[in-house]
Design a protein around this motif. Sequence first.
Motif, PDB file in Angstrom:
ATOM      1  N   GLY A 398       0.745  -1.301   0.113  1.00 38.24           N
ATOM      2  CA  GLY A 398       0.119   0.020  -0.077  1.00 38.24           C
ATOM      3  C   GLY A 398       0.861   1.122   0.064  1.00 38.24           C
ATOM      4  N   SER A 399       0.206   2.391   0.386  1.00 39.09           N
ATOM      5  CA  SER A 399       0.897   3.635   0.474  1.00 39.09           C
ATOM      6  C   SER A 399       1.641   3.961   1.803  1.00 39.09           C
ATOM      7  CB  SER A 399       0.417   4.759  -0.100  1.00 39.09           C
ATOM      8  OG  SER A 399      -0.998   5.240   0.835  1.00 39.09           O
ATOM      9  N   GLY A 400       2.516   4.938   1.957  1.00 39.87           N
ATOM     10  CA  GLY A 400       2.750   5.379   3.196  1.00 39.87           C
ATOM     11  C   GLY A 400       1.765   5.969   4.292  1.00 39.87           C
ATOM     12  N   ASN A 401       0.934   6.269   3.582  1.00 39.10           N
ATOM     13  CA  ASN A 401      -0.209   6.936   4.126  1.00 39.10           C
ATOM     14  C   ASN A 401      -1.205   5.833   4.989  1.00 39.10           C
ATOM     15  OD1 ASN A 401       0.088   9.724   3.497  1.00 39.10           O
ATOM     16  ND2 ASN A 401      -0.871   9.332   1.538  1.00 39.10           N
ATOM     17  N   ASP A 402      -1.055   4.471   4.568  1.00 35.58           N
ATOM     18  CA  ASP A 402      -1.536   3.487   5.344  1.00 35.58           C
ATOM     19  C   ASP A 402      -0.821   3.067   6.611  1.00 35.58           C
ATOM     20  OD1 ASP A 402      -3.452   3.354   3.142  1.00 35.58           O
ATOM     21  OD2 ASP A 402      -2.155   1.860   2.191  1.00 35.58           O
ATOM     22  N   VAL A 403       0.475   3.520   6.929  1.00 34.06           N
ATOM     23  CA  VAL A 403       1.071   3.418   8.014  1.00 34.06           C
ATOM     24  C   VAL A 403       0.719   3.928   9.230  1.00 34.06           C
ATOM     25  CG1 VAL A 403       3.445   3.241   9.235  1.00 34.06           C
ATOM     26  CG2 VAL A 403       3.247   2.831   6.893  1.00 34.06           C
ATOM     27  N   THR A 404       0.434   3.019  10.252  1.00 33.02           N
ATOM     28  CA  THR A 404      -0.345   3.649  11.626  1.00 33.02           C
ATOM     29  C   THR A 404       0.698   3.816  12.482  1.00 33.02           C
ATOM     30  OG1 THR A 404      -2.189   2.505  11.109  1.00 33.02           O
ATOM     31  CG2 THR A 404      -2.129   3.509  13.390  1.00 33.02           C
ATOM     32  N   VAL A 405       0.782   5.439  12.995  1.00 36.14           N
ATOM     33  CA  VAL A 405       1.774   5.900  14.081  1.00 36.14           C
ATOM     34  C   VAL A 405       0.971   5.870  15.317  1.00 36.14           C
ATOM     35  CG1 VAL A 405       3.113   7.730  14.180  1.00 36.14           C
ATOM     36  CG2 VAL A 405       2.787   7.144  11.854  1.00 36.14           C
ATOM     37  N   LYS A 406       1.947   5.603  16.308  1.00 36.35           N
ATOM     38  CA  LYS A 406       1.786   5.632  17.614  1.00 36.35           C
ATOM     39  C   LYS A 406       2.104   7.031  18.161  1.00 36.35           C
ATOM     40  CE  LYS A 406       3.890   2.390  19.645  1.00 36.35           C
ATOM     41  NZ  LYS A 406       4.429   1.624  20.459  1.00 36.35           N
ATOM     42  N   HIS A 407       1.082   8.272  18.513  1.00 34.22           N
ATOM     43  CA  HIS A 407       1.462   9.381  18.924  1.00 34.22           C
ATOM     44  C   HIS A 407       1.062   9.290  20.583  1.00 34.22           C
ATOM     45  CE1 HIS A 407       2.246  11.482  15.530  1.00 34.22           C
ATOM     46  NE2 HIS A 407       1.451  11.176  14.731  1.00 34.22           N
ATOM     47  N   ASP A 408       0.470   8.626  21.025  1.00 38.55           N
ATOM     48  CA  ASP A 408       0.158   8.621  22.463  1.00 38.55           C
ATOM     49  C   ASP A 408       0.634   7.578  23.107  1.00 38.55           C
ATOM     50  OD1 ASP A 408      -1.440  11.098  21.958  1.00 38.55           O
ATOM     51  OD2 ASP A 408      -2.879   9.760  21.065  1.00 38.55           O
ATOM     52  N   SER A 409       1.934   7.313  23.205  1.00 35.37           N
ATOM     53  CA  SER A 409       2.592   6.159  24.111  1.00 35.37           C
ATOM     54  C   SER A 409       3.601   6.615  24.586  1.00 35.37           C
ATOM     55  CB  SER A 409       2.763   4.915  23.076  1.00 35.37           C
ATOM     56  OG  SER A 409       3.443   3.791  23.470  1.00 35.37           O
ATOM     57  N   ALA A 410       4.118   5.882  25.598  1.00 29.48           N
ATOM     58  CA  ALA A 410       5.297   6.480  26.092  1.00 29.48           C
ATOM     59  C   ALA A 410       6.628   6.345  25.251  1.00 29.48           C
ATOM     60  CB  ALA A 410       5.852   5.553  27.499  1.00 29.48           C
ATOM     61  N   THR A 411       6.563   5.375  24.163  1.00 33.29           N
ATOM     62  CA  THR A 411       7.368   5.133  23.323  1.00 33.29           C
ATOM     63  C   THR A 411       6.911   5.475  21.944  1.00 33.29           C
ATOM     64  OG1 THR A 411       8.657   3.276  24.646  1.00 33.29           O
ATOM     65  CG2 THR A 411       9.122   3.507  22.355  1.00 33.29           C
ATOM     66  N   PHE A 412       7.564   6.300  21.259  1.00 31.81           N
ATOM     67  CA  PHE A 412       7.040   6.633  19.809  1.00 31.81           C
ATOM     68  C   PHE A 412       7.418   5.207  19.047  1.00 31.81           C
ATOM     69  CE2 PHE A 412       7.413   8.202  15.349  1.00 31.81           C
ATOM     70  CZ  PHE A 412       6.184   8.687  15.263  1.00 31.81           C
ATOM     71  N   GLY A 413       6.411   5.304  17.897  1.00 31.53           N
ATOM     72  CA  GLY A 413       6.592   4.001  17.044  1.00 31.53           C
ATOM     73  C   GLY A 413       5.474   3.977  16.100  1.00 31.53           C
ATOM     74  N   LEU A 414       5.409   2.582  15.892  1.00 27.19           N
ATOM     75  CA  LEU A 414       4.279   2.359  14.612  1.00 27.19           C
ATOM     76  C   LEU A 414       3.543   1.160  15.454  1.00 27.19           C
ATOM     77  CD1 LEU A 414       6.422   1.888  11.485  1.00 27.19           C
ATOM     78  CD2 LEU A 414       5.349   3.963  12.198  1.00 27.19           C
ATOM     79  N   ASP A 415       2.077   1.522  15.151  1.00 29.74           N
ATOM     80  CA  ASP A 415       0.979   0.462  15.519  1.00 29.74           C
ATOM     81  C   ASP A 415       1.035  -0.657  14.433  1.00 29.74           C
ATOM     82  OD1 ASP A 415      -0.037   0.775  18.100  1.00 29.74           O
ATOM     83  OD2 ASP A 415      -1.186   2.390  17.157  1.00 29.74           O
ATOM     84  N   GLU A 416       1.321  -0.383  13.048  1.00 28.77           N
ATOM     85  CA  GLU A 416       0.970  -1.095  11.976  1.00 28.77           C
ATOM     86  C   GLU A 416       1.874  -0.860  10.834  1.00 28.77           C
ATOM     87  OE1 GLU A 416      -2.957  -2.961  10.624  1.00 28.77           O
ATOM     88  OE2 GLU A 416      -2.730  -1.123   9.569  1.00 28.77           O
ATOM     89  N   LEU A 417       2.710  -1.801  10.228  1.00 23.51           N
ATOM     90  CA  LEU A 417       3.280  -1.809   9.162  1.00 23.51           C
ATOM     91  C   LEU A 417       3.112  -2.766   8.072  1.00 23.51           C
ATOM     92  CD1 LEU A 417       5.783   0.122   7.528  1.00 23.51           C
ATOM     93  CD2 LEU A 417       7.145  -1.275   8.969  1.00 23.51           C
ATOM     94  N   LYS A 418       2.163  -2.467   7.231  1.00 21.19           N
ATOM     95  CA  LYS A 418       1.787  -3.844   6.346  1.00 21.19           C
ATOM     96  C   LYS A 418       2.914  -3.701   4.953  1.00 21.19           C
ATOM     97  CE  LYS A 418      -2.008  -5.540   7.714  1.00 21.19           C
ATOM     98  NZ  LYS A 418      -3.021  -5.131   7.026  1.00 21.19           N
ATOM     99  N   VAL A 419       3.532  -4.961   4.873  1.00 17.05           N
ATOM    100  CA  VAL A 419       4.421  -5.060   4.154  1.00 17.05           C
ATOM    101  C   VAL A 419       4.189  -6.375   3.035  1.00 17.05           C
ATOM    102  CG1 VAL A 419       6.140  -3.935   5.188  1.00 17.05           C
ATOM    103  CG2 VAL A 419       6.069  -6.389   5.363  1.00 17.05           C
ATOM    104  N   THR A 420       4.673  -6.505   2.022  1.00 17.11           N
ATOM    105  CA  THR A 420       4.796  -7.674   1.185  1.00 17.11           C
ATOM    106  C   THR A 420       6.136  -7.782   0.514  1.00 17.11           C
ATOM    107  OG1 THR A 420       3.517  -8.781  -0.341  1.00 17.11           O
ATOM    108  CG2 THR A 420       3.812  -6.578  -0.876  1.00 17.11           C
ATOM    109  N   TRP A 421       6.333  -8.581  -0.265  1.00 15.39           N
ATOM    110  CA  TRP A 421       7.500  -9.044  -0.932  1.00 15.39           C
ATOM    111  C   TRP A 421       7.395  -9.763  -2.556  1.00 15.39           C
ATOM    112  CZ3 TRP A 421       6.450 -10.423   3.949  1.00 15.39           C
ATOM    113  CH2 TRP A 421       6.014 -11.913   3.975  1.00 15.39           C
TER     114      TRP A 421
END
Length: 421
Positions: A398-421
Amino acid sequence: MTTPQQSPALDPEESPGTGAAPESAAPDRDFPMRRGCPFAAPAEYAALRTDDPVARVTLPTKKEAWVVTRYDDVRELLSDPRISADIRRPNFPALGEGEQEAGAKFRPFIRTDAPEHTKYRRMLLPVFTVRRVRAMRPAVQARVDEILDGLLAAGGPVDLVPAYANAVSTSVICELLGIPGENLEFFRDVTRISGSRHSTAAQVSEALGGLFGLLAEVVAARRREPRDDLISKLVTEHLVTGEVTTEQLLSTLAITINAGRETTTSMIALSTYLLLDRPELLEELRADPSLMPAAVDEFLRVLSVADSIPLRVAAEDIDLSGRTVPADDGVIALLAGANHDPEQFDDPERVDFHRTDNHHVAFGYGVHQCVGQHLARLELEAALETLIRRVPTLRLAGSGNDVTVKHDSATFGLDELKVTW
């Protein structure tokens, strides 16, 4: 690249200069500040470093505190003996609703001061030395390969956060401690709830209570029959001798798991996303795998996922950059602010695997610097190198806009990162 909603940057002409406003004035900004780009510090940090490097803010709890953004100030603050990490202090700058209440109950050692903090740190240090961690490399590599084998066999697309990043970080720390790691999502859920700024004290206590219950069973079993793992070592050398109580040991184990697995999970996922977003960096690493250790340190600096973990209280008046942080006030040393300071790092927004003297503070600084940093580096090197080498066609599903970012957590990161190959 995803671009989450960004808070407006400070106007340099309107922002209070250093000492321009009386320290009793009400804060004119809220904290935390959201990242506009997941690969950079919040845009406001640059303006703060220039115009208000020791700034007063209002926290989600409605408490007021200070935030520090300059590299030299952050290092000075975190090494100052007059600064306290004790979460029981009334003005401790907790960012979550239930964080302080739960922390005062469970007493994680990273939220304590010497001599209490020193005792627990010394218990763990022998396990996380450079020599011990180097010896763990074959076992960590074998675990990474096993996880990736399963991922490739299942086929894409897949959410890389739980299926790879969380699987690597959680299984490694579980194996080190000697904890059954069959239910990896259990540990992720505990951290998700206990690290969320929206969780109540009751929710945090319930989540941590479940983790304490699991750990109590393992500790009891190792007391009866020790094995070759960290829990057995801590039980035989510190619990049985009476140096620590069962509750103190459980608290130490819980924070070792929570802090160790969450930050590494975030770094694996976010570093992978950065590489997929900037293919020239990916190709550079594929062309020269020997760059991986330097790349990991650069990812740690640029991404600074533990940005606001160093929460402190001034035990006495502390002067920084012409401002005085009064005794008993809360203060937060912003690691991303320091790691993107142009006075310390040339062109700090650039990801440069050839950067020399990369003395970042991604693991904190001073007596509370992350005890497991050598293991974290090993996990990141193994996880990223193996993924790059074995999955040459890896790409976003998918596109980068589909990536879900964690803003409200003690540690910054991603909630979801869909990949394929």
